[in-house]
Design a protein around this motif. Structure first.
Motif, PDB file in Angstrom:
ATOM      1  N   PHE A   5      55.915 -12.060  47.378  1.00  0.00           N
ATOM      2  CA  PHE A   5      56.661 -11.342  47.728  1.00  0.00           C
ATOM      3  C   PHE A   5      55.432 -11.330  49.152  1.00  0.00           C
ATOM      4  CE2 PHE A   5      58.070  -8.761  51.976  1.00  0.00           C
ATOM      5  CZ  PHE A   5      59.230  -9.519  52.135  1.00  0.00           C
ATOM      6  N   VAL A   6      55.480 -11.941  50.375  1.00  0.00           N
ATOM      7  CA  VAL A   6      54.608 -12.307  51.347  1.00  0.00           C
ATOM      8  C   VAL A   6      54.787 -11.519  52.856  1.00  0.00           C
ATOM      9  CG1 VAL A   6      53.656 -14.459  50.066  1.00  0.00           C
ATOM     10  CG2 VAL A   6      54.887 -14.887  51.625  1.00  0.00           C
ATOM     11  N   GLU A   7      53.742 -11.280  52.563  1.00  0.00           N
ATOM     12  CA  GLU A   7      54.010 -10.515  54.866  1.00  0.00           C
ATOM     13  C   GLU A   7      52.842 -11.458  55.527  1.00  0.00           C
ATOM     14  OE1 GLU A   7      53.557  -5.984  54.149  1.00  0.00           O
ATOM     15  OE2 GLU A   7      55.519  -6.326  53.829  1.00  0.00           O
ATOM     16  N   ASN A   8      53.396 -11.352  56.861  1.00  0.00           N
ATOM     17  CA  ASN A   8      52.700 -11.959  58.339  1.00  0.00           C
ATOM     18  C   ASN A   8      53.085 -12.231  59.168  1.00  0.00           C
ATOM     19  OD1 ASN A   8      54.405 -13.690  58.313  1.00  0.00           O
ATOM     20  ND2 ASN A   8      53.708 -15.237  57.255  1.00  0.00           N
ATOM     21  N   MET A   9      52.693 -12.823  60.532  1.00  0.00           N
ATOM     22  CA  MET A   9      53.228 -12.247  61.756  1.00  0.00           C
ATOM     23  C   MET A   9      54.809 -12.289  61.950  1.00  0.00           C
ATOM     24  SD  MET A   9      49.645 -12.971  63.114  1.00  0.00           S
ATOM     25  CE  MET A   9      50.074 -13.774  64.897  1.00  0.00           C
ATOM     26  N   MET A  10      55.500 -13.543  61.179  1.00  0.00           N
ATOM     27  CA  MET A  10      56.209 -13.460  61.494  1.00  0.00           C
ATOM     28  C   MET A  10      57.022 -12.792  60.584  1.00  0.00           C
ATOM     29  SD  MET A  10      56.124 -16.458  63.990  1.00  0.00           S
ATOM     30  CE  MET A  10      57.693 -16.578  63.389  1.00  0.00           C
ATOM     31  N   GLY A  11      57.203 -11.775  59.982  1.00  0.00           N
ATOM     32  CA  GLY A  11      57.330 -11.195  59.215  1.00  0.00           C
ATOM     33  C   GLY A  11      57.681 -10.960  57.917  1.00  0.00           C
ATOM     34  N   GLY A  12      57.877 -11.010  56.478  1.00  0.00           N
ATOM     35  CA  GLY A  12      58.039 -10.857  55.227  1.00  0.00           C
ATOM     36  C   GLY A  12      59.536 -11.861  54.469  1.00  0.00           C
ATOM     37  N   GLY A  13      59.093 -12.672  53.325  1.00  0.00           N
ATOM     38  CA  GLY A  13      59.771 -13.014  52.172  1.00  0.00           C
ATOM     39  C   GLY A  13      59.248 -12.858  51.040  1.00  0.00           C
ATOM     40  N   PHE A  14      60.539 -14.000  50.714  1.00  0.00           N
ATOM     41  CA  PHE A  14      59.546 -14.311  48.939  1.00  0.00           C
ATOM     42  C   PHE A  14      59.200 -15.573  49.231  1.00  0.00           C
ATOM     43  CE2 PHE A  14      62.378 -10.893  47.813  1.00  0.00           C
ATOM     44  CZ  PHE A  14      61.296 -10.231  46.765  1.00  0.00           C
ATOM     45  N   THR A  15      58.328 -15.772  48.148  1.00  0.00           N
ATOM     46  CA  THR A  15      58.082 -17.228  47.718  1.00  0.00           C
ATOM     47  C   THR A  15      57.932 -18.107  47.023  1.00  0.00           C
ATOM     48  OG1 THR A  15      56.276 -18.767  49.106  1.00  0.00           O
ATOM     49  CG2 THR A  15      55.440 -16.790  48.224  1.00  0.00           C
ATOM     50  N   VAL A  16      57.396 -18.884  46.351  1.00  0.00           N
ATOM     51  CA  VAL A  16      57.325 -19.047  45.630  1.00  0.00           C
ATOM     52  C   VAL A  16      56.257 -20.024  44.760  1.00  0.00           C
ATOM     53  CG1 VAL A  16      57.843 -20.731  42.878  1.00  0.00           C
ATOM     54  CG2 VAL A  16      59.585 -19.744  44.810  1.00  0.00           C
ATOM     55  N   HIS A  17      55.355 -18.990  44.278  1.00  0.00           N
ATOM     56  CA  HIS A  17      54.323 -20.870  43.415  1.00  0.00           C
ATOM     57  C   HIS A  17      53.810 -21.425  42.268  1.00  0.00           C
ATOM     58  CE1 HIS A  17      51.652 -18.025  47.129  1.00  0.00           C
ATOM     59  NE2 HIS A  17      52.679 -16.719  45.737  1.00  0.00           N
ATOM     60  N   ASN A  18      54.336 -22.616  43.094  1.00  0.00           N
ATOM     61  CA  ASN A  18      54.922 -23.191  42.156  1.00  0.00           C
ATOM     62  C   ASN A  18      53.718 -24.708  41.661  1.00  0.00           C
ATOM     63  OD1 ASN A  18      56.550 -25.378  40.710  1.00  0.00           O
ATOM     64  ND2 ASN A  18      58.056 -25.400  42.065  1.00  0.00           N
ATOM     65  N   PRO A  19      53.282 -24.399  40.317  1.00  0.00           N
ATOM     66  CA  PRO A  19      52.569 -25.543  40.332  1.00  0.00           C
ATOM     67  C   PRO A  19      52.708 -26.886  39.855  1.00  0.00           C
ATOM     68  CG  PRO A  19      52.884 -24.294  37.977  1.00  0.00           C
ATOM     69  CD  PRO A  19      53.849 -23.337  39.442  1.00  0.00           C
ATOM     70  N   ASN A  20      53.898 -26.832  40.279  1.00  0.00           N
ATOM     71  CA  ASN A  20      54.912 -28.023  39.672  1.00  0.00           C
ATOM     72  C   ASN A  20      54.151 -28.873  40.594  1.00  0.00           C
ATOM     73  OD1 ASN A  20      54.987 -28.160  36.949  1.00  0.00           O
ATOM     74  ND2 ASN A  20      56.335 -26.527  37.639  1.00  0.00           N
ATOM     75  N   ALA A  21      54.975 -28.360  42.194  1.00  0.00           N
ATOM     76  CA  ALA A  21      54.992 -29.322  44.025  1.00  0.00           C
ATOM     77  C   ALA A  21      53.454 -29.665  43.840  1.00  0.00           C
ATOM     78  CB  ALA A  21      55.280 -27.616  44.423  1.00  0.00           C
ATOM     79  N   THR A  22      53.648 -31.045  44.094  1.00  0.00           N
ATOM     80  CA  THR A  22      52.552 -31.689  44.558  1.00  0.00           C
ATOM     81  C   THR A  22      52.507 -31.776  45.896  1.00  0.00           C
ATOM     82  OG1 THR A  22      54.018 -34.000  43.908  1.00  0.00           O
ATOM     83  CG2 THR A  22      52.659 -33.440  42.811  1.00  0.00           C
ATOM     84  N   SER A  23      52.973 -31.803  46.228  1.00  0.00           N
ATOM     85  CA  SER A  23      52.948 -31.401  48.198  1.00  0.00           C
ATOM     86  C   SER A  23      54.057 -30.874  48.730  1.00  0.00           C
ATOM     87  CB  SER A  23      53.351 -33.044  48.573  1.00  0.00           C
ATOM     88  OG  SER A  23      55.052 -33.816  48.904  1.00  0.00           O
ATOM     89  N   ALA A  24      54.127 -29.926  49.855  1.00  0.00           N
ATOM     90  CA  ALA A  24      55.079 -28.638  50.263  1.00  0.00           C
ATOM     91  C   ALA A  24      55.222 -28.866  51.759  1.00  0.00           C
ATOM     92  CB  ALA A  24      54.086 -27.432  49.901  1.00  0.00           C
ATOM     93  N   CYS A  25      56.512 -28.622  52.060  1.00  0.00           N
ATOM     94  CA  CYS A  25      56.473 -28.478  53.397  1.00  0.00           C
ATOM     95  C   CYS A  25      55.512 -27.228  54.163  1.00  0.00           C
ATOM     96  CB  CYS A  25      58.061 -28.641  54.345  1.00  0.00           C
ATOM     97  SG  CYS A  25      58.642 -28.508  55.469  1.00  0.00           S
ATOM     98  N   GLY A  26      55.152 -27.071  55.782  1.00  0.00           N
ATOM     99  CA  GLY A  26      54.332 -26.567  56.259  1.00  0.00           C
ATOM    100  C   GLY A  26      55.274 -25.475  56.282  1.00  0.00           C
ATOM    101  N   CYS A  27      56.513 -25.232  56.146  1.00  0.00           N
ATOM    102  CA  CYS A  27      57.393 -24.120  56.025  1.00  0.00           C
ATOM    103  C   CYS A  27      57.518 -23.414  54.615  1.00  0.00           C
ATOM    104  CB  CYS A  27      58.735 -24.462  56.990  1.00  0.00           C
ATOM    105  SG  CYS A  27      59.337 -25.370  56.304  1.00  0.00           S
ATOM    106  N   GLY A  28      56.798 -23.772  54.659  1.00  0.00           N
ATOM    107  CA  GLY A  28      57.011 -23.239  52.921  1.00  0.00           C
ATOM    108  C   GLY A  28      58.313 -23.706  51.819  1.00  0.00           C
TER     109      GLY A  28
END
Length: 140
Positions: A95-118
């Motif tokens: 779960f990450v919190e930033n200036m835009m709010g907060g939400g769940f995220t996934v730290h994925n070692p299989n991802a070789t590229s990701a979108c800027g929005c995450g």
């Protein structure tokens, strides 16, 4: 119903198919407690789409489906369907919190590229499934 269940009771850090961070577990436990669903967990899944090809999804779910991997980590039940598991293996829900709010995220070692929005990712340098995801983050 055939499901694989693992539970971390050792307090150590064994290799897991999927895990949740301490802060993510705190947030998830609060949400699950307020869901009104008995024995519910967090279903983590992958669907086609998003800017990079695959998109993460999460939902509160009180069903255990055939073929689900069920992991109990830090007191939170995580459910992953058999189709999503290869793309999520080794991931950590956070779960990450930033200036835009907060939400769940996934730290994925299989991802070789990701979108800027995450919220979307690709696992190799190939094109998105079904030609999807050629636009940018704001093209949804």
């Amino acid at each position: 119903m055939t499901a694989t269940t693992t539970q971390d009771t050792s307090g150590g850090v064994p290799a897991r198919e999927i895990s949740i961070s301490e802060f993510g577990a705190q947030k998830a436990q609060t949400i699950l407690a307020n869901s009104g669903k008995e024995n519910a967990g967090v279903r983590v899944f992958i669907k086609s789409g998003g800017c990079s090809g695959y998109q993460y999804g999460m939902a509160i779910d009180d069903r255990e489906l055939e073929g689900d991997l069920i992991v109990v980590d830090r007191g939170v039940k995580l459910l992953v369907d058999r189709m999503s598991l290869p793309l999520l293996r080794g991931s950590e829900v956070d779960f990450v919190e930033n200036m835009m709010g907060g939400g769940f995220t996934v730290h994925n070692p299989n991802a070789t590229s990701a979108c800027g929005c995450g919220s979307s990712f690709r696992t190799d340098g190939s094109q998105s499934p079904d030609g999807e995801g050629s636009g940018g983050c704001s093209s949804h």
